[in-house]
Enzyme design. Structure first.
Site, PDB file in Angstrom:
ATOM      1  N   ASP A  56      -2.666  -0.666  -1.536  1.00  0.00           N
ATOM      2  CA  ASP A  56      -2.301   0.103  -2.735  1.00  0.00           C
ATOM      3  C   ASP A  56      -1.779  -0.768  -3.871  1.00  0.00           C
ATOM      4  O   ASP A  56      -1.459  -0.242  -4.936  1.00  0.00           O
ATOM      5  CB  ASP A  56      -1.319   1.215  -2.390  1.00  0.00           C
ATOM      6  CG  ASP A  56       0.049   0.694  -2.024  1.00  0.00           C
ATOM      7  OD1 ASP A  56       0.239  -0.522  -2.070  1.00  0.00           O
ATOM      8  OD2 ASP A  56       0.924   1.516  -1.691  1.00  0.00           O
ATOM      9  N   ALA A  57      -1.709  -2.073  -3.675  1.00  0.00           N
ATOM     10  CA  ALA A  57      -1.175  -2.939  -4.733  1.00  0.00           C
ATOM     11  C   ALA A  57      -2.071  -2.912  -5.977  1.00  0.00           C
ATOM     12  O   ALA A  57      -1.580  -2.719  -7.095  1.00  0.00           O
ATOM     13  CB  ALA A  57      -1.030  -4.368  -4.219  1.00  0.00           C
TER      14      ALA A  57
END
Lengths: 79, 139
Positions: A56-57
């Site tokens: 999810d970065a």
């Protein structure tokens, strides 16, 4: 200028879709792995935590850039 | 020597030690605050932009870690996955709201410093998770 808003929307939408697919796959594998080898469950949970952080970065950075486009680059359009 | 009687625990996975994920948050804050103070000596706008970006990364991540490690053990695998999905959605929303608040309300702002703070905290988070994975379990 409206194109900036559309670009931000596409950036957030596709990023969120990618993150959803990635975290969904990770969660599925976590349940599968825990069912196969229950003694590895705590380690799998930590691996999931690391994996989810990596997956999810990029979408979150995309959301950040989208917010920058909306509120800083084109503030008149977003208001 | 008399042994202590074992405590009966009914919650599945409750006897598995919780990994110290809160330490990652503490390390992130311990790096962020001195870094901001150091940058503040040169440029105040860059310093608070850096702090804002860092906090946008740290706070949602702390929420996700709290949700993901709420339950432990193989018997709670489905609950762990469910909690992690909820944590992930919350993290995404908190990050979006955080970035929106920072870019909409803080003036003047240095966008590059915001993203630099965010990325620095992200690197610490990844290194911290990797450290958690490599450490020998104590519980």
């Amino acid at each position: 200028m409206e194109l900036v808003i559309i670009a931000a929307a596409i950036m957030m939408g596709l990023g969120g879709l990618g993150a959803a697919i990635g975290v969904g796959l990770l969660g599925g594998k976590l349940i599968e792995g825990s069912a196969r080898q229950p003694e590895l469950a705590p380690k799998l949970q930590t691996t999931f935590f690391l994996g989810a952080g990596l997956v999810d970065a990029i979408p979150i950075i995309g959301v950040g850039i989208a917010m920058y486009l909306i509120f800083v680059v084109a503030p008149g359009v977003g208001a | 020597m008399a042994r202590k009687p074992l405590k009966v625990v009914n919650t599945p996975g409750a006897n598995i030690a919780r990994p110290p994920v809160h330490r990652i948050t503490l390390v992130q804050l311990a790096v962020l605050l001195p870094l901001c103070l150091l940058v503040a000596l040169a440029d105040e706008v860059r310093a608070y932009s850096l702090a804002a970006g860092g906090l946008v990364a740290v706070l949602p991540q702390a929420w996700f870690a709290a949700r993901a490690f709420q339950r432990r053990g193989a018997s709670a695998a489905q609950a762990i996955a469910r909690n992690s999905y909820i944590g992930e959605v919350g993290k995404f929303l908190l990050s979006a709201v955080g970035f929106a608040l920072v870019f909409a309300m803080v003036r003047p702002i240095n966008g590059l410093a915001v993203f630099a703070g965010f990325l620095a905290m992200l690197v610490i988070q990844i290194l911290g998770s990797w450290w958690l994975l490599r450490r020998r379990p104590t519980g």
